[in-house]
Design a protein around this motif. Structure first.
Motif, short mmCIF file in Angstrom:
data_model
loop_
_atom_site.label_atom_id
_atom_site.label_comp_id
_atom_site.label_asym_id
_atom_site.label_seq_id
_atom_site.Cartn_x
_atom_site.Cartn_y
_atom_site.Cartn_z
N ILE A 196 0.84 -1.20 0.00
CA ILE A 196 0.00 0.00 0.00
C ILE A 196 0.87 1.25 0.00
O ILE A 196 1.74 1.41 0.86
N THR A 197 0.66 2.12 -0.97
CA THR A 197 1.37 3.39 -1.05
C THR A 197 0.61 4.44 -0.25
O THR A 197 -0.62 4.54 -0.36
N ASN A 198 1.31 5.23 0.54
CA ASN A 198 0.69 6.27 1.35
C ASN A 198 0.80 7.62 0.66
O ASN A 198 1.87 7.98 0.11
N ARG A 199 -0.29 8.38 0.68
CA ARG A 199 -0.28 9.73 0.11
C ARG A 199 -1.00 10.69 1.05
O ARG A 199 -2.00 10.33 1.68
N ASP A 200 -0.51 11.90 1.13
CA ASP A 200 -1.14 12.97 1.90
C ASP A 200 -1.73 13.99 0.94
O ASP A 200 -1.03 14.54 0.08
N ILE A 201 -3.02 14.24 1.09
CA ILE A 201 -3.75 15.20 0.25
C ILE A 201 -4.32 16.27 1.17
O ILE A 201 -5.14 15.97 2.04
N ARG A 202 -3.88 17.50 0.99
CA ARG A 202 -4.38 18.59 1.82
C ARG A 202 -5.20 19.55 0.96
O ARG A 202 -4.71 20.07 -0.05
N LEU A 203 -6.45 19.76 1.33
CA LEU A 203 -7.31 20.72 0.65
C LEU A 203 -7.07 22.09 1.28
O LEU A 203 -7.43 22.34 2.43
N ASP A 204 -6.40 22.95 0.52
CA ASP A 204 -5.95 24.23 1.04
C ASP A 204 -7.09 25.23 1.14
O ASP A 204 -8.13 25.09 0.49
N GLU A 205 -6.85 26.27 1.92
CA GLU A 205 -7.78 27.39 2.01
C GLU A 205 -7.10 28.65 1.49
O GLU A 205 -5.93 28.89 1.79
N PRO A 206 -7.80 29.46 0.68
CA PRO A 206 -9.22 29.27 0.33
C PRO A 206 -9.43 28.22 -0.77
O PRO A 206 -10.53 27.73 -0.95
N TYR A 207 -8.36 27.88 -1.52
CA TYR A 207 -8.49 26.84 -2.54
C TYR A 207 -7.09 26.35 -2.91
O TYR A 207 -6.07 26.95 -2.55
N GLY A 208 -7.05 25.23 -3.63
CA GLY A 208 -5.79 24.59 -3.99
C GLY A 208 -5.64 23.26 -3.27
O GLY A 208 -6.34 22.98 -2.29
N ILE A 209 -4.73 22.43 -3.78
CA ILE A 209 -4.43 21.14 -3.16
C ILE A 209 -2.92 21.02 -3.02
O ILE A 209 -2.18 21.18 -4.01
N ASN A 210 -2.46 20.79 -1.81
CA ASN A 210 -1.02 20.66 -1.53
C ASN A 210 -0.23 21.85 -2.08
O ASN A 210 0.81 21.71 -2.73
N ASN A 211 -0.77 23.04 -1.84
CA ASN A 211 -0.10 24.31 -2.15
C ASN A 211 -0.02 24.64 -3.64
O ASN A 211 0.72 25.56 -4.02
N VAL A 212 -0.77 23.94 -4.48
CA VAL A 212 -0.80 24.30 -5.90
C VAL A 212 -2.25 24.24 -6.38
O VAL A 212 -3.11 23.63 -5.76
N THR A 213 -2.49 24.91 -7.51
CA THR A 213 -3.79 24.83 -8.17
C THR A 213 -3.62 24.06 -9.48
O THR A 213 -2.50 23.76 -9.91
N ASN A 243 -16.73 20.84 -3.47
CA ASN A 243 -17.22 22.22 -3.39
C ASN A 243 -16.86 22.82 -4.74
O ASN A 243 -15.70 23.14 -5.01
N LEU A 244 -17.84 22.95 -5.61
CA LEU A 244 -17.56 23.20 -7.02
C LEU A 244 -16.88 24.53 -7.26
O LEU A 244 -16.09 24.67 -8.20
N GLU A 245 -17.16 25.51 -6.43
CA GLU A 245 -16.50 26.80 -6.60
C GLU A 245 -15.02 26.71 -6.26
O GLU A 245 -14.17 27.32 -6.93
N LYS A 246 -14.67 25.95 -5.24
CA LYS A 246 -13.25 25.74 -4.92
C LYS A 246 -12.56 24.96 -6.05
O LYS A 246 -11.41 25.24 -6.41
N ALA A 247 -13.27 23.99 -6.61
CA ALA A 247 -12.71 23.25 -7.75
C ALA A 247 -12.48 24.19 -8.94
O ALA A 247 -11.44 24.14 -9.59
N ASP A 248 -13.44 25.07 -9.21
CA ASP A 248 -13.30 25.99 -10.34
C ASP A 248 -12.13 26.95 -10.15
O ASP A 248 -11.51 27.40 -11.11
N LEU A 249 -11.81 27.27 -8.89
CA LEU A 249 -10.69 28.17 -8.60
C LEU A 249 -9.35 27.43 -8.56
O LEU A 249 -8.31 28.08 -8.49
N GLY A 250 -9.40 26.09 -8.59
CA GLY A 250 -8.13 25.37 -8.70
C GLY A 250 -7.92 24.22 -7.75
O GLY A 250 -6.84 23.61 -7.76
N SER A 251 -8.91 23.86 -6.92
CA SER A 251 -8.74 22.72 -5.99
C SER A 251 -8.94 21.41 -6.73
O SER A 251 -9.89 20.66 -6.48
#
Length: 468
Positions: A349-366, A450-458
């Motif tokens: 099993i491979t381990n991964r960390d996924i962080r949903l950033d605020e106000p948007y982005g994932i792991n510090n990128v969009t 959260n579709l607006e966060k996705a549209d902004l880059g999450s």
């Protein structure tokens, strides 16, 4: 909150008007539930989905110009069978380019839709889709990069049902529109003429009007016996927690990716954006009941909403169900077993960390369509630890997963079964199985539901190399 003299007079006038509202004006169930038309795959015939402008009445009084599929909002329900090879023809008759996808359908990245399959105005896209998965309730919808929230809110969505031999043989309600119903929930904000107003920000879109299959406060007349509700939360960012008016639990039989091994009773049923759940309700000895989703707005909430957007729903009635004198086709007890799940973890099993950033982005990128964020292999197993300081739903394409725990607490019954969408509030651990391959030019997406966060880059891109 302070009011001007004019506002105070308006409030007083509203209170006076409300005092003359008849006592039965708030009775549950004012509009017969519309059941979207059913499109079924038969003998290799293609299915046509036309994305178009339509007229639709959300409030039963006024007609609004919105978007829809084949003339309705939400669009028709598509029903397919495991083993089908379905030709699907999307025709875009809208002024904007649109990409479409089917959330939960286990298909390769070349067929999933997305940015690489953008349909220009007056153009078509005709994928041939192999259906190779167990029975499940899924949904199709717009997933145009940067415009998913607006286009889904506008009406580009519908339910998708997969049947298989096992589901056909189970003693469950399965007659569409008779004892088996799609229940598609959205919140909108309607103006005084019943026209949806879409104004969103990085926190998402929250409306004040609860719609089910495109109408407010619907009712349904059914025969006495078991009925099946296929629940889909198609709201942009609002999560619901539903209850039944007489205090009974929901008998939950399926989650996003299909049947549970056995029915479970859920007293309060949560439903996050993008999630699907199938439930059974026994109407054999009940005249009428109502499913609700929280507390309705108070009088002062509604007054406040005159001057600034309110996050409270005017009514939280999801559906009123009324039994007739006829007996249903299914009146006996629930099956004790629905499916036999013998899935085993067959690799490390491979381990991964996924962080949903605020106000948007994932792991510090969009999102960057030229960047692959995760590479994996078809058939492999991974442990994703998804964290968010702001509660939101999270979806992964091309996989299925099980919830291991939430904030260190054991999985609750509502999270049993295989899923592709999950509510994240703090830390959620998932056991993810990579089901299908994807490619650099046709990657899978993982994103905030959260579709607006996705549209902004999450949103992130996932490439899954094929099994050798």
């Amino acid at each position: 909150m302070s009011f001007s003299r004019c506002q105070s007079l308006l409030i007083a006038g509203m209170a006076l008007c409300m005092s003359y509202v008849p006592s039965n004006a708030s009775a549950n169930g004012t509009t017969l539930l519309p059941v979207p038309p059913l499109l079924e795959s038969r003998s290799g015939q293609p299915l046509f989905l036309t994305l178009q402008k339509i007229h639709w009445s959300f409030d039963g009084k006024y007609s609004a110009d919105v978007w829809g599929v084949n003339g309705s909002s939400p669009g028709p329900t598509i029903r397919v069978k495991d083993g089908d090879d379905l030709k699907l023809i999307y025709s875009n008759r809208l002024p904007d380019a649109v990409s479409m996808t089917i959330s939960g359908l286990q298909i390769t990245g070349t067929q999933v839709g997305g940015a690489a399959r953008l349909i220009s105005p007056n153009a078509d896209w005709s994928p041939v889709i192999p259906i190779r998965q167990n029975a499940a309730t899924l949904w199709y919808h717009a997933n145009t990069q940067g415009k998913m929230g607006e286009q889904i809110h506008n009406g580009l969505l519908g339910m998708w049902i997969v049947d298989d031999e096992s589901s056909k043989n189970l003693r469950l309600p399965k007659h569409y529109g008779v004892d088996d119903f799609p229940i598609i929930i959205q919140d909108k904000r309607l103006d005084n003429f019943g026209v949806p107003e879409y104004q969103a920000d990085e926190n998402g879109f929250i409306g004040d009007s609860l719609l089910v299959n495109g109408v407010q406060d619907p009712y349904l007349e059914v025969s006495r016996g078991w009925i099946r509700l296929r629940l889909l939360n198609a709201s942009n960012s609002r999560r619901y927690v539903m209850k039944i008016s007489d205090g009974r639990p929901f008998a939950m039989i399926a989650s996003d990716q299909g049947f549970l091994t056995a029915p479970v009773n859920i007293q309060e049923l949560p439903l996050a954006p993008g999630e699907r759940r199938e439930v059974l309700i026994d109407m054999a000895k009940t005249q009428e009941l109502t499913i609700t989703a929280g507390e309705s707005a108070t009088f002062m909430d509604r007054v406040k909403g005159l001057f600034e957007p309110s996050s409270s729903l005017i009514s939280t009635n999801v559906l009123t169900i009324k039994a007739t004198g006829l007996m249903s086709l299914v009146t006996d007890g629930l099956p004790t077993q629905l499916v036999d799940d013998k899935t085993q973890v067959t690799s490390s099993i491979t381990n991964r960390d996924i962080r949903l950033d605020e106000p948007y982005g994932i792991n510090n990128v969009t999102i960057d369509t030229n960047r692959v964020d995760i590479t994996s292999r078809q058939g492999s197993w991974e442990r994703w630890t998804v964290t968010s300081s702001v509660p939101q739903a999270f979806h992964i394409e091309g996989v299925r997963f099980k919830v291991i725990n939430r904030n260190g607490q054991p999985t609750q019954p509502e999270d049993f079964g295989w899923k592709d969408t999950v509510w994240v509030d703090g830390r959620t651990e998932l056991l993810v199985q990579m089901m299908q391959p994807s490619y650099n030019h046709f990657p899978f997406l993982f994103y905030s539901q959260n579709l607006e966060k996705a549209d902004l880059g999450s949103v992130g891109q996932l490439v899954v190399t094929p099994q050798e």
